[in-house]
Design a protein around this motif. Structure first.
Motif, PDB file in Angstrom:
ATOM      1  N   PRO A  18     -14.252  37.474  -1.327  1.00  0.00           N
ATOM      2  CA  PRO A  18     -14.382  36.033  -1.338  1.00  0.00           C
ATOM      3  C   PRO A  18     -14.467  35.612   0.193  1.00  0.00           C
ATOM      4  N   TYR A  19     -15.201  34.363  -0.061  1.00  0.00           N
ATOM      5  CA  TYR A  19     -15.150  33.766   1.281  1.00  0.00           C
ATOM      6  C   TYR A  19     -13.994  33.270   1.979  1.00  0.00           C
ATOM      7  N   ALA A  20     -13.841  33.704   3.236  1.00  0.00           N
ATOM      8  CA  ALA A  20     -12.414  33.057   3.789  1.00  0.00           C
ATOM      9  C   ALA A  20     -12.914  32.980   5.277  1.00  0.00           C
ATOM     10  N   PRO A  21     -13.142  31.552   5.712  1.00  0.00           N
ATOM     11  CA  PRO A  21     -13.452  31.458   6.942  1.00  0.00           C
ATOM     12  C   PRO A  21     -12.470  31.546   8.042  1.00  0.00           C
ATOM     13  N   THR A  22     -11.152  31.601   7.821  1.00  0.00           N
ATOM     14  CA  THR A  22      -9.846  31.748   8.594  1.00  0.00           C
ATOM     15  C   THR A  22      -9.052  32.944   7.837  1.00  0.00           C
ATOM     16  N   GLN A  23      -8.160  33.417   8.865  1.00  0.00           N
ATOM     17  CA  GLN A  23      -7.303  34.352   8.234  1.00  0.00           C
ATOM     18  C   GLN A  23      -5.906  33.286   8.014  1.00  0.00           C
ATOM     19  N   ASN A  24      -4.968  33.764   7.258  1.00  0.00           N
ATOM     20  CA  ASN A  24      -3.940  33.021   7.117  1.00  0.00           C
ATOM     21  C   ASN A  24      -3.945  31.540   7.210  1.00  0.00           C
ATOM     22  N   VAL A  25      -4.528  30.956   5.915  1.00  0.00           N
ATOM     23  CA  VAL A  25      -4.530  29.708   5.849  1.00  0.00           C
ATOM     24  C   VAL A  25      -3.713  28.789   6.128  1.00  0.00           C
TER      25      VAL A  25
ATOM     26  N   THR B  79     -16.948  26.088  14.168  1.00  0.00           N
ATOM     27  CA  THR B  79     -15.643  26.632  14.423  1.00  0.00           C
ATOM     28  C   THR B  79     -15.190  26.022  15.806  1.00  0.00           C
ATOM     29  N   TYR B  80     -13.798  25.613  15.778  1.00  0.00           N
ATOM     30  CA  TYR B  80     -12.882  25.094  16.738  1.00  0.00           C
ATOM     31  C   TYR B  80     -11.679  25.839  17.043  1.00  0.00           C
ATOM     32  N   PRO B  81     -11.300  25.869  18.215  1.00  0.00           N
ATOM     33  CA  PRO B  81      -9.903  26.872  18.614  1.00  0.00           C
ATOM     34  C   PRO B  81      -8.709  26.064  17.953  1.00  0.00           C
ATOM     35  N   ARG B  82      -8.016  26.783  17.280  1.00  0.00           N
ATOM     36  CA  ARG B  82      -6.577  26.165  16.562  1.00  0.00           C
ATOM     37  C   ARG B  82      -5.703  25.464  17.609  1.00  0.00           C
TER      38      ARG B  82
ATOM     39  N   THR C   7     -10.917  24.310   6.896  1.00  0.00           N
ATOM     40  CA  THR C   7      -9.848  25.001   6.713  1.00  0.00           C
ATOM     41  C   THR C   7      -9.409  25.538   8.124  1.00  0.00           C
ATOM     42  N   ILE C   8      -7.928  25.427   8.086  1.00  0.00           N
ATOM     43  CA  ILE C   8      -6.941  25.744   9.404  1.00  0.00           C
ATOM     44  C   ILE C   8      -6.339  26.848   9.144  1.00  0.00           C
ATOM     45  N   GLY C   9      -6.722  27.685  10.127  1.00  0.00           N
ATOM     46  CA  GLY C   9      -5.851  29.028   9.959  1.00  0.00           C
ATOM     47  C   GLY C   9      -5.144  29.275  11.283  1.00  0.00           C
ATOM     48  N   ASP C  10      -4.739  30.583  11.503  1.00  0.00           N
ATOM     49  CA  ASP C  10      -3.669  30.893  12.690  1.00  0.00           C
ATOM     50  C   ASP C  10      -4.457  30.693  13.882  1.00  0.00           C
ATOM     51  N   ASP C  11      -5.876  30.907  14.067  1.00  0.00           N
ATOM     52  CA  ASP C  11      -6.645  30.874  15.203  1.00  0.00           C
ATOM     53  C   ASP C  11      -7.847  30.117  15.263  1.00  0.00           C
ATOM     54  N   SER C  12      -7.946  29.425  14.390  1.00  0.00           N
ATOM     55  CA  SER C  12      -9.300  28.369  14.501  1.00  0.00           C
ATOM     56  C   SER C  12      -9.158  27.315  13.220  1.00  0.00           C
ATOM     57  N   ILE C  13      -9.949  26.333  13.445  1.00  0.00           N
ATOM     58  CA  ILE C  13     -10.270  25.374  12.536  1.00  0.00           C
ATOM     59  C   ILE C  13     -11.790  25.481  12.155  1.00  0.00           C
TER      60      ILE C  13
END
Length: 135
Positions: free
Chosen positions: A22-29, A68-71, A43-49
């Motif tokens: 499945p599509y998951a743009p970031t890890q650990n949403v 993609t932007y830095p988290r 989607t805001i994850g551990d390392d990116s938005i």
């Protein structure tokens, strides 16, 4: 006689390998939001938005355009949680206000969300689903 015993596990592994991930743009949403007209998700994850804009935003029919932007760590003030990231002309601001937000298909979310990009404003819902409607 060992070959027939190995066959079922090998067939099971082959079946799993063929499944689409499945599509998951970031890890650990950590937070997610969506909106319509135009369709978008953030989607805001551990390392990116990651912001994905749908076809009616200029991405072309059936396509998502992704940015993609830095988290960054959020700040919370007066009940509004805000993430701001990027630099120069590529800046995103995501604001989540704790307020019941009606979505499509009878769903309701816990937050009303505003995403601001260089001169553009997107509005939608985010956070947890607080009410599930019927399809």
């Amino acid at each position: 006689m060992k070959i027939p015993l190995l066959l079922p596990p090998l067939l099971m592994l082959a079946a799993c390998a063929g499944r689409e991930v499945p599509y998951a743009p970031t890890q650990n949403v950590r937070y997610a939001a969506l909106g319509e007209a135009p369709f978008w998700t953030v989607t805001i994850g551990d390392d990116s938005i990651v912001l994905a804009l749908g076809a009616d935003s200029g991405a072309g029919e059936g396509r998502l355009e992704s940015f993609t932007y830095p988290r960054v760590l959020p700040s919370t003030q007066a009940g509004v949680t805000r993430w701001e990231s990027g630099e120069g002309t590529s800046v995103i601001s995501v604001e989540a206000r704790r307020e019941r937000c009606p979505g499509s298909r009878g769903m309701a979310y816990e937050d009303r969300v505003t995403v601001s990009l260089s001169g553009r404003r997107l509005e939608g819902c985010g956070g947890r689903i607080v009410e599930r409607g019927s399809r």
